[in-house]
Design an enzyme around this catalytic site. Structure first.
Site, PDB file in Angstrom:
ATOM      1  CG  ASP A 312       6.518  -2.247  -2.912  1.00  0.00           C
ATOM      2  OD1 ASP A 312       5.927  -1.199  -2.667  1.00  0.00           O
ATOM      3  OD2 ASP A 312       6.133  -3.369  -2.562  1.00  0.00           O
TER       4      ASP A 312
HETATM    5  N1  LIG Z   1      -6.736   0.617   3.361  1.00  0.00           N
HETATM    6  C1  LIG Z   1      -6.020   1.636   3.848  1.00  0.00           C
HETATM    7  N2  LIG Z   1      -6.240   2.037   5.108  1.00  0.00           N
HETATM    8  C2  LIG Z   1      -5.538   3.034   5.622  1.00  0.00           C
HETATM    9  N3  LIG Z   1      -4.605   3.732   4.970  1.00  0.00           N
HETATM   10  C3  LIG Z   1      -4.333   3.402   3.715  1.00  0.00           C
HETATM   11  C4  LIG Z   1      -5.036   2.330   3.091  1.00  0.00           C
HETATM   12  N4  LIG Z   1      -4.564   2.232   1.829  1.00  0.00           N
HETATM   13  C5  LIG Z   1      -3.611   3.173   1.691  1.00  0.00           C
HETATM   14  N5  LIG Z   1      -3.472   3.892   2.809  1.00  0.00           N
HETATM   15  C6  LIG Z   1      -2.559   5.025   3.021  1.00  0.00           C
HETATM   16  O1  LIG Z   1      -1.896   5.330   1.807  1.00  0.00           O
HETATM   17  C7  LIG Z   1      -0.481   5.137   1.918  1.00  0.00           C
HETATM   18  C8  LIG Z   1       0.058   4.581   0.639  1.00  0.00           C
HETATM   19  O2  LIG Z   1      -0.520   3.328   0.374  1.00  0.00           O
HETATM   20  P1  LIG Z   1      -0.079   2.472  -0.872  1.00  0.00           P
HETATM   21  O3  LIG Z   1      -0.918   1.264  -0.909  1.00  0.00           O
HETATM   22  O4  LIG Z   1      -0.034   3.332  -2.074  1.00  0.00           O
HETATM   23  O5  LIG Z   1       1.394   2.078  -0.455  1.00  0.00           O
HETATM   24  P2  LIG Z   1       2.514   1.405  -1.344  1.00  0.00           P
HETATM   25  O6  LIG Z   1       2.946   2.357  -2.368  1.00  0.00           O
HETATM   26  O7  LIG Z   1       2.112   0.061  -1.750  1.00  0.00           O
HETATM   27  O8  LIG Z   1       3.611   1.353  -0.258  1.00  0.00           O
HETATM   28  P3  LIG Z   1       4.746   0.301  -0.120  1.00  0.00           P
HETATM   29  O9  LIG Z   1       5.857   0.777  -0.909  1.00  0.00           O
HETATM   30  O10 LIG Z   1       5.001   0.381   1.351  1.00  0.00           O
HETATM   31  O11 LIG Z   1       4.172  -1.011  -0.536  1.00  0.00           O
HETATM   32  C9  LIG Z   1      -0.314   4.228   3.100  1.00  0.00           C
HETATM   33  O12 LIG Z   1       0.937   4.400   3.711  1.00  0.00           O
HETATM   34  C10 LIG Z   1      -1.468   4.667   4.013  1.00  0.00           C
HETATM   35  O13 LIG Z   1      -1.120   5.840   4.715  1.00  0.00           O
HETATM   36 ZN   LIG Z   2       3.267  -1.777  -2.344  1.00  0.00          ZN
END
Ligand SMILES: Nc1ncnc2c1ncn2[C@@H]1O[C@H](COP(=O)(O)OP(=O)(O)OP(=O)(O)O)[C@@H](O)[C@H]1O
Ligand SMILES: [Zn+2]
Length: 637
Positions: A312
């Site tokens: 991740d």
């Molecule tokens: N609270 C929030 N405020 C603004 N944008 C958000 C928020 N949560 C998610 N996003 C948007 O959704 C996208 C994906 O979020 P997610 O939490 O799924 O990332 P992730 O899969 O955990 O990513 P990583 O691999 O970086 O941890 C973010 O890059 C952002 O653009």
């Molecule tokens: Zn994540």
């Protein structure tokens, strides 16, 4: 008196008694006409050493298990019947000695566990009625305040409420450089104060500490039977009867009962039976001391075969503490601070790592964000939607705008893309159906991320894959800086799972490293789910297949290398065991190997197998030692 009792029940009692009887028998035989006395003593020696073996054989038979003890019992009883008293005594005596040595050395492979238990604290100093009282560590109550002075062991898991100090957390994380602790930090039972003075509020006591959970896991691992172990069990269920038949045939054809009985003795698969468990116990114990918790033998074996590692991005490759970099106002007549204010008021109710930098920036700009939004809903993998002052606020990626049917009339898409190519994560802010602007944050890449990818390749991992919900350009920037082989960006949690499953269908053994709820499905699907910095999370320690207690990325390649070495060790042990039995069988059939000599070599091979497994306990220089000095320092912090 106690010592005598301990000796009588000790592991050396039976071999010693039987050995004395054999010696007495030899001396008696030298006397004139004392042959019968000598014989009687020899029979006594055989009975003393042989009774426990026969008892074990019968116990095993009762549960329909044909054990090695049965082979030895038949051989010894047979030898007694045909009058070969010396052979009967020698075989049982050597078998008893072998077992005593075996249990003594086996205990050493369990030393890692003993060491863990030894770090458990004995006493604690607590504040009671305004006074310092020293009490047993086990009687500290939840919520009590414990004092940790220089040189003392932390008796409980807890939170620092006052004072500062440095703790050696090696017993938990395997990293012995002391870690600075101050108000608000978490501390673990079994760590040692190397300076300063801490007041700790007890939040985990007794069996509910991280140390207790680690000990529990290692204990479990010792009992767990790995897949190859099951193979060995199956193997001996046909091997032992086959040997009995072979011995019968050999005895009948050659007309020599001694030959048949000798075959029984040398064919004992003793070394084979322990070849797998000793290596696994040693491997799991070694890794636990390095802060790597492996759930059981099965996962140790799977870990050895990992050829793809999926990681991740946020919190694993990056520090997980993003900072606000840009606020771009796009709608006519809208100020930067207005866009930031709407975003901050919406994010005030969010737990997501992206919310914190927005709130901090708003506070710095003097924007009041006191109230929670009236309503907030996370849209997984896309952003959030909130109701603030009766208006609907959206903040997230382009997918979020599309899902809510908001048209991008001000070119937010282009601005977001531009920011992303600079490695910044863009978030579009919209209020009701109007896009106001774009906010961007950037997260620092961890200094040890590139070293981890390199070490994984060196440990034999073919591909390191990034799975992230962030946009492609940001992901590409991180990949370029760390040497990641393959990037999958813009993923929803179920997409992460799909990619892991696809890699598995392509024949790969996949490990997944992740944090957060988003990664849970992918972690569960992967062959090996790895949790980072697990010491603080009981759930992570209980559920991860491999839990890395500290926050050191290089522990992952270390774990894979250790798993590979353990598997190689198991293979060596199996070869040693099979070759010994093969050579001895040939030796007996061609003549020259006696029953006693056969037993001697048999027990020798058992000890060689144990000694080989104990090599795993030796400390290997960690991968970190290969890094340039300054980087090494950085990582230790
Ligand atoms: N609270 C929030 N405020 C603004 N944008 C958000 C928020 N949560 C998610 N996003 C948007 O959704 C996208 C994906 O979020 P997610 O939490 O799924 O990332 P992730 O899969 O955990 O990513 P990583 O691999 O970086 O941890 C973010 O890059 C952002 O653009
Ligand atoms: Zn994540």
């Amino acid at each position: 008196m106690n010592n005598i009792n301990a000796w009588i029940n000790g592991r050396w009692t039976i071999p010693a008694l039987s050995g004395l009887l054999i010696l007495a028998s030899f001396t008696a035989s030298k006397g004139y006409g004392a042959a019968t006395a000598g014989d009687l003593l020899m029979v006594a020696a055989a009975i003393v050493a042989g009774l426990p073996v026969v008892r074990n054989a019968i116990r095993a038979l009762a549960v329909r298990h044909i054990s090695i003890d049965l082979l030895v019992s038949i051989a010894a009883i047979g030898a007694l019947i045909i009058g070969e008293y010396w052979e009967a005594a020698a075989v049982t005596f050597l078998f008893a000695i072998g077992h005593a040595l075996e249990s003594a050395t086996l205990n050493k492979t369990r030393a890692a566990l003993a060491e863990l238990i030894a770090v458990a604290p004995d006493t604690a100093i607590v504040m009671r009625k305004g006074e310092q009282v020293e009490i047993p560590a086990a009687s500290v109550a939840m919520g009590e305040v414990v004092l940790v002075k220089n040189g003392a062991k932390v008796p409980v898991d807890g939170e620092v409420i006052a004072g500062t100090g440095a703790l050696d957390e090696a017993s938990i994380t395997g990293e012995s450089i002391p870690v600075e602790k101050s108000k608000g930090d978490h501390v673990f039972a079994g760590t040692i104060s190397r300076g300063g003075f801490l007041q700790v509020l007890a939040t985990g006591i007794g069996a509910d500490t991280t140390l207790a959970r680690i000990i529990h896991r290692v204990e479990d691992a010792q009992d767990a039977k790995a897949r190859t172990q099951k193979f060995i069990d199956k193997f001996s269920s046909w091997y032992t009867p086959a040997i009995v038949v072979l011995a019968l045939l050999a005895g009948l054809i050659s007309g020599s009962v001694v030959l048949g009985l000798t075959l029984l003795v040398v064919a004992c698969p003793g070394a084979l039976v322990i070849s797998i468990p000793v290596s696994i116990v040693a491997g799991i114990g070694r890794s636990a001391r390095d802060g790597i918790l492996i759930k059981g033998g099965e996962f140790l074996e799977t870990a050895a075969k990992i050829d793809v590692v999926a990681v991740d991005k946020t919190g694993t490759l990056t520090k997980g503490r993003p900072q606000l970099t840009d606020v771009v106002a796009l709608a006519p007549g809208v100020e930067k601070n207005q866009a930031l204010a709407w975003a901050a008021r919406a994010e005030a109710g969010s737990e997501h790592p992206l919310a914190r930098p927005i709130l901090e920036a708003a506070e710095k700009a003097g924007i009041p964000v006191a109230a929670l939004p009236e309503h907030i809903e996370p849209v997984i993998g896309k952003g959030i939607t909130a109701r603030v002052d009766g208006k609907r606020v959206l903040i997230g990626n382009l997918g979020l705008l599309e899902q809510f049917g908001v048209a991008d009339t001000v070119g937010a898409d282009r601005v977001a893309h531009e920011l992303a190519t600079q490695g910044r994560t863009p978030m579009i802010v919209a209020v009701d159906d109007q896009v106001l602007g774009v906010i961007a944050v950037a997260d620092e890449i961890r200094r040890d991320a590139a070293a981890m990818v390199a070490a994984l390749h060196k440990a034999g991992v073919k591909k390191v894959v990034m799975l992230t919900g962030d946009v492609k350009p940001v992901a590409d920037a991180v990949a370029a800086a760390t040497g990641i082989d393959e990037v999958h960006a813009g993923l929803l949690p179920e997409d992460k799972l799909d990619i892991v499953a696809r890699l598995q269908r392509a024949g790969h053994v996949v490990a997944m490293v992740g944090d957060g709820v988003n990664d849970a499905p992918a972690l569960a699907t992967a062959d090996v789910g790895v949790a980072m910095g697990a010491a603080g999370s009981a759930v992570a320690v209980e559920t991860a297949d491999i839990a890395l207690m500290g926050d050191d990325l290089l522990k992952l390649p270390e774990a894979i290398s250790l798993a590979r070495r353990t598997l190689a060790n198991i293979r060596q042990n199996i070869v040693i065991a099979l070759v010994t039995v093969g050579l001895l069988l040939a030796g007996v059939l061609m003549g020259g190997v006696t029953m006693a000599a056969g037993m001697l070599f048999h027990e020798g091979s058992v000890l060689i197998v144990i000694a080989n497994a104990m090599r795993l306990l030796r400390r290997k220089t960690p991968a970190r030692a290969n890094l340039p000095g300054p980087l090494r320092q950085e990582i230790r912090r």
